[in-house]
Write a protein that holds these residues in place. Sequence first.
Motif, PDB file in Angstrom:
ATOM      1  N   UNK A   1      11.160  -2.166  -2.788  1.00 48.65           N
ATOM      2  CA  UNK A   1      12.413  -2.814  -2.336  1.00 48.65           C
ATOM      3  C   UNK A   1      12.407  -3.114  -0.838  1.00 48.65           C
ATOM      4  N   UNK A   2      11.208  -3.258  -0.289  1.00 47.56           N
ATOM      5  CA  UNK A   2      11.095  -3.654   1.117  1.00 47.56           C
ATOM      6  C   UNK A   2      10.869  -2.473   2.039  1.00 47.56           C
ATOM      7  N   UNK A   3      10.750  -2.795   3.336  1.00 47.00           N
ATOM      8  CA  UNK A   3      10.550  -1.719   4.320  1.00 47.00           C
ATOM      9  C   UNK A   3      11.694  -1.688   5.332  1.00 47.00           C
TER      10      UNK A   3
ATOM     11  N   UNK B   1      11.903   5.214   9.021  1.00 48.51           N
ATOM     12  CA  UNK B   1      11.930   3.898   8.361  1.00 48.51           C
ATOM     13  C   UNK B   1      12.900   2.990   9.128  1.00 48.51           C
ATOM     14  N   UNK B   2      12.510   1.726   9.298  1.00 47.44           N
ATOM     15  CA  UNK B   2      13.310   0.772  10.076  1.00 47.44           C
ATOM     16  C   UNK B   2      14.668   0.507   9.428  1.00 47.44           C
ATOM     17  N   UNK B   3      15.728   0.511  10.245  1.00 46.31           N
ATOM     18  CA  UNK B   3      17.050   0.115   9.764  1.00 46.31           C
ATOM     19  C   UNK B   3      17.258  -1.347  10.141  1.00 46.31           C
ATOM     20  N   UNK B   4      17.516  -2.182   9.135  1.00 40.56           N
ATOM     21  CA  UNK B   4      17.729  -3.623   9.388  1.00 40.56           C
ATOM     22  C   UNK B   4      18.217  -4.261   8.104  1.00 40.56           C
TER      23      UNK B   4
ATOM     24  N   UNK C   1      11.967   4.310  -2.542  1.00 40.05           N
ATOM     25  CA  UNK C   1      12.504   3.031  -2.058  1.00 40.05           C
ATOM     26  C   UNK C   1      13.374   3.298  -0.854  1.00 40.05           C
ATOM     27  N   UNK C   2      13.575   2.245  -0.093  1.00 35.64           N
ATOM     28  CA  UNK C   2      14.589   2.327   0.961  1.00 35.64           C
ATOM     29  C   UNK C   2      15.959   2.331   0.288  1.00 35.64           C
ATOM     30  N   UNK C   3      17.000   2.773   1.010  1.00 38.51           N
ATOM     31  CA  UNK C   3      18.366   2.684   0.474  1.00 38.51           C
ATOM     32  C   UNK C   3      18.791   1.218   0.542  1.00 38.51           C
ATOM     33  N   UNK C   4      19.228   0.659  -0.570  1.00 34.64           N
ATOM     34  CA  UNK C   4      19.647  -0.748  -0.606  1.00 34.64           C
ATOM     35  C   UNK C   4      21.143  -0.813  -0.916  1.00 34.64           C
ATOM     36  N   UNK C   5      21.952  -0.395   0.068  1.00 34.51           N
ATOM     37  CA  UNK C   5      23.407  -0.430  -0.117  1.00 34.51           C
ATOM     38  C   UNK C   5      23.935  -1.859  -0.165  1.00 34.51           C
TER      39      UNK C   5
END
Length: 306
Positions: free
Chosen positions: A65-67, A78-81, A110-114
Amino acid sequence: MTVTELIKPRPRLPEWLRFQLPTSDSFAQTRTLLDKLKLHTVCESAKCPNHWECWSKGTATFMIAGDRCTRACGFCAVTTAKPFALEDDEPMRVAEATQRMKLKHVVITAVARDDLADGGANHFRQTIEAVRKLNPSTVIEVLVPDFNENDAAIETVLAANPHIFNHNLETVRRLTPSVRSRATYDRSLSVLRKVKARRGDSIYTKSGMMLGLGEAEGEILTAMTDLREAGCDILTLGQYLQPSLKHLPVTEFVTPEKFSKYKTCAEEMGFVHVASGPMVRSSYHADEFALPSGRSGRTAGVAREV
Ligand code: SF4
């Protein structure tokens, strides 16, 4: 005072946290394969200290789900963006990497995908299904965000029947607001409890905590008790390491002896598998937990009260 004088240097690592650089070319092979398949790993994105060791052994933890993460936890590199759109072919690429790396036990996080209505749950489901199709005998472990405790999202992941459902508590109750500002201690326990209530003994639940953030021994034991009360089966305890000077500082380097003591306590509480040590991470040597024969994790089983 200059900015340089204001920044406190990171403390020197104790002997038991010195890392070994790779001695084989497997590290480069892992690197080449991941680049070719355009896959992200939490090993790199989170600056995991075991990166050299795990990749040299030909293992890695895929981050789907991306970085770019929608959260900004105080411990995480992990980058926040704003994230990019999901890639439809990513599940197949993870499946192919699992096959080419000959993984008997794969960990997918996975990254969090809010930003997504289901928090990325359907992408997890598709990835689990693609991995299983190409690698029917591989044990599949997912390390998921809390999905804001969205029941439908949790059910979507469970519908793909992962063998191990991992969601980290990360730290003790008192420190949670400063360590994970958008998450709550009770929500994480509730997610684990719901999985057990829905799937019972047909799935293993797993959680982990980082030590060295300022928690007291009694708080760690309380958190372990809370996890057992939520039906959590597997526990990991590892040393928190500050990924950069912008992240929370380390307040203590917990000794290997203390980690051993926590392992004994956790086993006495009834966790079926405990990994506890300075270098332990959620996915570190995850394959050391062998599923008992006959536990494929693919049947719904009988739910139980937790
Ligand atoms: S411990 Fe997990 S995240 Fe760290 S390098 Fe190993 S597989 Fe990657």
